[in-house]
Design a protein around this motif. Sequence first.
Motif, PDB file in Angstrom:
ATOM      1  N   ALA B 211     -29.048   6.149 -34.396  1.00 41.86           N
ATOM      2  CA  ALA B 211     -28.779   6.316 -32.963  1.00 41.86           C
ATOM      3  C   ALA B 211     -29.952   7.027 -32.318  1.00 41.86           C
ATOM      4  CB  ALA B 211     -27.505   7.132 -32.752  1.00 41.86           C
ATOM      5  N   ARG B 215     -27.726   9.782 -28.176  1.00 38.49           N
ATOM      6  CA  ARG B 215     -26.406   9.410 -28.703  1.00 38.49           C
ATOM      7  C   ARG B 215     -26.140   9.980 -30.090  1.00 38.49           C
ATOM      8  NH1 ARG B 215     -24.501   4.753 -30.276  1.00 38.49           N
ATOM      9  NH2 ARG B 215     -22.527   5.879 -30.384  1.00 38.49           N
ATOM     10  N   SER B 218     -23.192  12.659 -30.679  1.00 37.68           N
ATOM     11  CA  SER B 218     -21.844  12.115 -30.495  1.00 37.68           C
ATOM     12  C   SER B 218     -21.503  11.132 -31.605  1.00 37.68           C
ATOM     13  CB  SER B 218     -21.712  11.464 -29.111  1.00 37.68           C
ATOM     14  OG  SER B 218     -22.597  10.369 -28.998  1.00 37.68           O
ATOM     15  N   LEU B 219     -22.491  10.396 -32.088  1.00 37.98           N
ATOM     16  CA  LEU B 219     -22.226   9.473 -33.195  1.00 37.98           C
ATOM     17  C   LEU B 219     -21.859  10.250 -34.471  1.00 37.98           C
ATOM     18  CD1 LEU B 219     -22.137   6.616 -34.394  1.00 37.98           C
ATOM     19  CD2 LEU B 219     -24.593   6.783 -34.829  1.00 37.98           C
ATOM     20  N   GLU B 222     -18.394  11.503 -34.060  1.00 38.84           N
ATOM     21  CA  GLU B 222     -17.477  10.369 -34.175  1.00 38.84           C
ATOM     22  C   GLU B 222     -17.239   9.999 -35.647  1.00 38.84           C
ATOM     23  OE1 GLU B 222     -18.620   5.915 -33.153  1.00 38.84           O
ATOM     24  OE2 GLU B 222     -18.756   7.191 -31.366  1.00 38.84           O
TER      25      GLU B 222
END
Lengths: 547, 547
Positions: B211, B215, B218-219, B222
Amino acid sequence: MITFDTEPGRYRHWKLGFDGPVATLILDVAEDGGIKPGYKLKLNSYDLGVDIELHDALNRIRFEHPEVKSVVLTSGKGRMFCAGANIYMLGQSSHAWKVNFCKFTNETRNGIEDSSRGGGLKFIAAVNGACAGGGYEVALACDEIVMIDDRSSTVSLPEVPLLGVLPGTGGLTRLIDKRKVRRDLADVFCTTAEGVRAERAKQWNLVDHAAPPARFASLVRERALALAAGSDRPQNAKGVLLPPLERTLDAEGYRYRWVDVRLDRARRTADITVSGPSEATPSDLPSILSAGARWWPLAMARELDDALLMLRTNETELGTILLKTRGSIAATLDSDAAMLAHCDNWFVRETIAYLRRTLARLDVSARSFFALIDRGSCFAGTLLEMALAADRSFMLALDEGDNEAPRLALSAANLGCLPMVNGLTRLEARFCGERAPVDAIAERAGEHWDAAEAMALGLVTFAPDALDWDDEIRLAVEERASLSPDALTGMEASLRFPGAETMETRIFARLSAWQNWIFNRPNAVGDKGALKLFGTGTKPSFTWERV
Amino acid sequence: MITFDTEPGRYRHWKLGFDGPVATLILDVAEDGGIKPGYKLKLNSYDLGVDIELHDALNRIRFEHPEVKSVVLTSGKGRMFCAGANIYMLGQSSHAWKVNFCKFTNETRNGIEDSSRGGGLKFIAAVNGACAGGGYEVALACDEIVMIDDRSSTVSLPEVPLLGVLPGTGGLTRLIDKRKVRRDLADVFCTTAEGVRAERAKQWNLVDHAAPPARFASLVRERALALAAGSDRPQNAKGVLLPPLERTLDAEGYRYRWVDVRLDRARRTADITVSGPSEATPSDLPSILSAGARWWPLAMARELDDALLMLRTNETELGTILLKTRGSIAATLDSDAAMLAHCDNWFVRETIAYLRRTLARLDVSARSFFALIDRGSCFAGTLLEMALAADRSFMLALDEGDNEAPRLALSAANLGCLPMVNGLTRLEARFCGERAPVDAIAERAGEHWDAAEAMALGLVTFAPDALDWDDEIRLAVEERASLSPDALTGMEASLRFPGAETMETRIFARLSAWQNWIFNRPNAVGDKGALKLFGTGTKPSFTWERV
């Protein structure tokens, strides 16, 4: 220069005899017959020269004597079966020589088991006297061990207590994996220099049978016939003679009928170019049998095997081997088709086994292999295995439709009959045991793939175009040649064998790797090391650190 | 003297944070915090001290934070995830130090995978910058690798091209066995010093996700939550604190609550005596949880683990370790029964895992282990594993009916929950995978066997009587102490692991053995070797012979 050429008429250490379905291989080492000067082969101990004869003798039995169904290995010396590898030879050899010697020895013993498993040839060690170290390791490679119970002969693996090294040509692994000897008993056995007499040897499953001297010969004969009875080798087939290889040696390399080896000492590379079969390669069994040793699959395998052995032994500094092929894909596939159509025939089966062992030798060769798939190549079927065995492959990408574009093609030979020693096909190993990519390739058998397709299928590493080809190969070869040869050996030995392990891979990896380590340690090979001082009367002096 | 004691408040290199079900382990190495003088830990590189903290942090998460279900490993330095093991440390370390350091590192990483497999704890490497060598090997030990795609960060295994050694703490093996990276791509990857950026890394399956910087966080979050969602670690359980070990050190050895280590430098031995649980060891879950770190199975495992690590690191010349037990067989079996009755509880499960990893550490310790099963011993269940792990066992044979006769007894703990790293129980390994003798023993579980019965069942090696006991032990120990420590290491590493291989055994055997070999070779560690000269600006000078 060491060569691996010999024939029964020239043997100095083995006597090969035949009696119906039973062949006898009698070890009777000529003390003065060492392959190098500086040591005497006392007590039926062996060196590379003795092993070269054994390797040859096994191939004679396989091909020239199809009527043989079991082989008795025994000794021609009184009360001494075999004392193992000659210690003085080991003590004065370079590290590379020791490692190479052990590797060839291992391969020959794995070959005995390969023939037992797949070729219907069974082996009995008739241990008619003291059997130590490598001597017992030969016996372990046989299907059954019959030991004389004369109240003095012992089997032993005295390497650890006497020499500070391992029983490293299969001994430790075969003990626990093949004979299922309990690990604590194996520990006691391998640290007891004097070994174990027949009664305890049988109790610990170190041998299968024991008999007093008066009954020994008849028991051996009985077991040899019993094992022969279970063999599917043919009764009345005519053997195929193995003539000397047609080989010319010159400063540039080795030239055989189908294999050509060019040495480049400046670049530290060797090119091995294998020619595919001619269009006229036979397809029916009578023609195959009549071609005999001239039949392309066998002729090529014998030459490639010899080339690998010659390079290993004589050209230790040529670290990168470039694999090429020349010929017709169609003819190569036709030849494979004929070979597989007749794989139930004893001669075809033995030829496939020879190919399998040759490719397995390539897999464990401590050299970097790059396959160069260029114009005029025929990496198809059996020859595709060479590309799959390589550490990397480069395939020339030409414009679509270019007639000269090299192609890859699969045959049934890629799907089972030439497994690596880990039991996987090279395709399976390539994809780390994942089924999907292998199935995808197998489904498209029959196609001839160009570089783009081969890349998409995961069959090659790089696909440079004609403009980049020379530079890319040159750079890759130069880069490879700049790396530490030891690090490459360790890396390749790891990456070539994903996942599955078998007794053979455990011998080559776990056991050999430890032995190689020990063969470098001062406690073995230093001036005060055990291997160096053996027989001098001076006790070794160890540093006690456990590592 | 090196100890393995630490706690989060004392960490210098890791920051441990918690956020609901996700723990974060941030590597932020203190350059001046090397465990030995003479090198700076630049570029988030690590040495044994960094690994000791990681080992501790993992245990804190396992026991003190049952609510944690996934762990993110990341870096606190900008653009640099981890440069791997510190090269200057390796360059100046003794052979034994390098090998021991690598072994502990491997064990910690195998422990990560052990917790993922059996403990419901999942691991994500959040590779937020350059990730080289051992840094990438840590990432490989995680369940998923998320890599930042900033167009400059790379993952790499540059050991072969830069240092002339292997990515030897699991790298090569995990690449092909765990991530199924094709062997030719692995070959290219491992010989490319500069490594591979995110796009290609994902293509070659070197990482799972990539990523861009915006991002990335947050990846990672997640993925951490997604992995946590699949975990069966408890939601609201109270953690069990791990207090410092009660240990006193003196010239004679280490004294813990349940484990006692006596050093005998003259004989080059150490006695490890483990006390079985008291009669009052708890059997119901509330009492077990309330006992916490004082619960015998966990307390004993922590002490034994520490003792093995201390001996390995600080007492390299004590080659033979004598394993003894003291206590009540009945109480030991009761304790096992309670442990197995509650093995679904997270804390009990973690305790069993701790025992499993401790015994596995014993299995790969490069020392000879002799179990001495004498008067007052309690080799039952969990403690029987120690006798089964030993290279040999001696059991005192007394007259039938003698109340003092030592006994062995089986518990369910011997039949599955404490497997070796090869996936076999120690009983299965003992009989080389043969079912019959294992079944015969399992059928008689519940009996307490004396020496004669234990011999008949194949559970012990020797059963001397009281008259011979002292002499036989003394002779065996003296004999062992006279042998080459290197040959013993190689022999034990082979005999202890029959048959089955797993990724872990392949790391310890195939990969580590090759690395140990290379760590001895002049091309790596000689004055002109690559490891020695790294960073000096002088190019290494290799001997080109391929071995």
